[in-house]
Enzyme design. Structure first.
Site, short mmCIF file in Angstrom:
data_model
loop_
_atom_site.label_atom_id
_atom_site.label_comp_id
_atom_site.label_asym_id
_atom_site.label_seq_id
_atom_site.Cartn_x
_atom_site.Cartn_y
_atom_site.Cartn_z
N CYS A 1 39.59 16.35 56.67
CA CYS A 1 38.64 16.93 57.61
C CYS A 1 38.66 18.45 57.53
CB CYS A 1 39.03 16.54 59.03
SG CYS A 1 38.27 15.04 59.57
N CYS B 1 37.64 9.36 62.52
CA CYS B 1 38.52 10.51 62.67
C CYS B 1 37.68 11.60 63.35
CB CYS B 1 38.97 10.92 61.27
SG CYS B 1 39.88 12.44 61.20
N LEU C 1 54.30 15.92 60.46
CA LEU C 1 55.64 16.50 60.23
C LEU C 1 55.64 17.36 58.97
CD1 LEU C 1 58.09 16.21 62.03
CD2 LEU C 1 59.00 14.53 60.43
N HIS C 2 55.31 16.78 57.84
CA HIS C 2 55.13 17.51 56.57
C HIS C 2 56.35 18.28 56.09
CE1 HIS C 2 51.17 16.33 57.58
NE2 HIS C 2 50.74 17.44 58.11
N CYS D 1 47.92 26.15 59.62
CA CYS D 1 48.80 25.54 58.63
C CYS D 1 48.31 25.97 57.24
CB CYS D 1 48.79 24.01 58.75
SG CYS D 1 49.35 23.48 60.38
N CYS E 1 40.58 25.92 63.98
CA CYS E 1 41.91 25.64 64.51
C CYS E 1 42.73 26.92 64.47
CB CYS E 1 42.60 24.55 63.70
SG CYS E 1 44.24 24.13 64.36
N CYS F 1 45.74 23.70 55.09
CA CYS F 1 44.65 22.98 55.77
C CYS F 1 43.36 23.78 55.81
CB CYS F 1 45.11 22.64 57.19
SG CYS F 1 43.82 21.88 58.19
N GLY G 1 40.90 20.77 64.25
CA GLY G 1 41.45 21.21 65.53
C GLY G 1 42.78 20.58 65.89
N GLU G 2 43.42 21.17 66.87
CA GLU G 2 44.70 20.66 67.36
C GLU G 2 44.45 20.01 68.73
OE1 GLU G 2 48.03 20.10 66.57
OE2 GLU G 2 47.93 19.40 68.62
N GLU H 1 32.99 18.12 62.01
CA GLU H 1 32.83 16.90 61.22
C GLU H 1 33.64 15.74 61.75
OE1 GLU H 1 34.32 19.30 57.52
OE2 GLU H 1 34.94 17.23 57.27
#
Ligand code: SAH
Ligand code: SF4
Length: 360
Positions: free
Chosen positions: A344, A116, A226-227, A127, A123, A130, A170-171, A95
């Site tokens: 996303c 985006c 960062l989170h 995380c 991924c 996510c 994805g990363e 997406e």
């Protein structure tokens, strides 16, 4: 890997097309004609490239593919965030999200349209908050599949995109080569001609690749997801932190800051009772000050099947004011339309599950 064995033409740089044409004993100016057809006139086949000799068109069609994305669903309307679900040639779903004018988000304050884009199917980084990580990792996107998300969205909307953020599924830095290649095509005067300062790569914290990116001769911007302002918080929600802890990550940010003029952005999703304490706000501001980073606070979007939620508005505002109290430039996203504006990865997961259920 994509099922089509032919190399997608949208993943080639101009000089690569030139070199290839040289091996066919074709004149170099043909390469410029080809990229004009691809990125100016946006044709869907070699056959449409009417100023190329028929034999060359055929030759190119034998060797290269077009790999257009199939638009499966579009959610949202012109003045809101719109989500595009695309099917790739191997059936995978990805997406892209088109975000309308968004003051002081990733670009300058203006009426920019930001896309985006996704960089992988799924991924691998898992995380805990996510949707993209929920289903695991399938494969990297090639450069063409990244570039075509822009072409697909511009075609579907008739609108011009002027800002690109690599914050979809994805990363990006785990797909380094294809992402850098896509950035070159998106940025090139012969390509999509979007200024490098309007291209932002987001990473969950792959420290070695951040340094590698800093050494690339491109001036794109960098955002760090960062989170959490301590290892304790990051370890809880982001497995990548066990590989590259906060000290290592911040050192890589320092290196990036020393090599590039562009400011770094810290993305910080606010998750209730996980990372929203006043102590985290003070520590976060300290990290940002030291690196010269700006902070984007994002209230968490609920993901079906996950336990996390966003803190109250009051708490979000309090967090913001503490950070600002340290003299750090920070924004808090206060968007409406929570359902469609979801991060996303969610739309894809929904569709994938619905399709799987339909098969059962
Ligand atoms: N893998 C990269 C880029 C894609 S994620 C990265 O992690 O930076 C893009 C951004 O969306 C990240 O900052 C991510 O943390 C955030 N995100 C993921 N799930 C979210 C959710 N449910 N609500 C709000 N933001 C979310
Ligand atoms: Fe992957 Fe980024 Fe989602 Fe983490 S936040 S699982 S790195 S897409």
């Amino acid at each position: 890997m994509p099922t089509a064995a032919k190399r997608p033409i949208h993943s080639l740089l101009l000089d690569e097309i030139e070199n290839h044409l040289a091996t066919l004993n074709e004149r170099p100016y043909r390469a410029k004609q080809i990229v004009d057809w691809l990125y100016e006139k946006r044709v869907g086949s070699f056959d449409d490239m009417s100023d190329l000799p028929q034999a060359l068109r055929q030759r190119l069609a034998d060797e290269f593919g077009f790999g257009n994305l199939e638009t499966v669903r579009v959610l949202g309307s012109k003045d809101t965030t719109r989500k595009f679900l695309f099917r790739l040639s191997d059936g995978s779903l990805i997406e892209s999200v088109l975000i309308p004018a968004s003051p002081a988000l990733y670009g300058e304050r203006s009426d920019r349209r930001t896309i985006c884009v996704s960089t992988q199917v799924g991924c691998a980084y898992g995380c805990k908050f996510c949707a993209s990580g929920l289903d695991g990792f399938s494969r990297n996107l090639d450069a063409s599949e990244i570039v075509q998300q822009l072409l697909g969205v511009e075609k579907a909307t008739g609108e011009r995109i002027d800002n690109v953020v690599f914050m979809g599924m994805g990363e990006p830095l785990a797909n380094f080569t294809n992402v850098v290649r896509a950035i070159r095509i998106i940025n090139a005067p012969w390509g999509l001609e979007i200024g490098a300062r309007h291209i932002t790569v987001s990473t969950s914290g792959l420290a070695p690749q951040i340094k590698k990116l800093a050494d690339e001769p491109i001036q794109s911007r960098l955002a760090i997801s960062l989170h959490g302002a301590t290892d304790q918080v990051r370890d809880r929600i982001m497995p990548v932190n066990r590989k590259y802890n906060l000290t290592t990550l911040l050192a890589a940010c320092d290196y990036h800051a020393s090599r590039k003029k562009q400011r770094i952005y810290f993305e910080y999703i606010l998750i209730a009772d996980v990372n929203d304490s006043e102590e985290q706000a003070h520590l976060l501001a300290g990290h940002a000050r030291r690196i010269g980073a700006r902070i984007n606070l994002i209230p968490y979007n609920t993901v079906e099947g996950l336990e996390w939620s966003r803190p109250s508005r009051e708490k979000q505002e309090r967090f913001l004011s503490i950070v600002r109290g340290h003299g750090v430039v920070a924004t808090l996203r206060r968007e409406k339309g929570h359902d469609i504006e979801a991060a996303c990865g969610q739309l894809r997961l929904q569709t994938k599950r619905a399709e799987e259920n339909a098969l059962i």
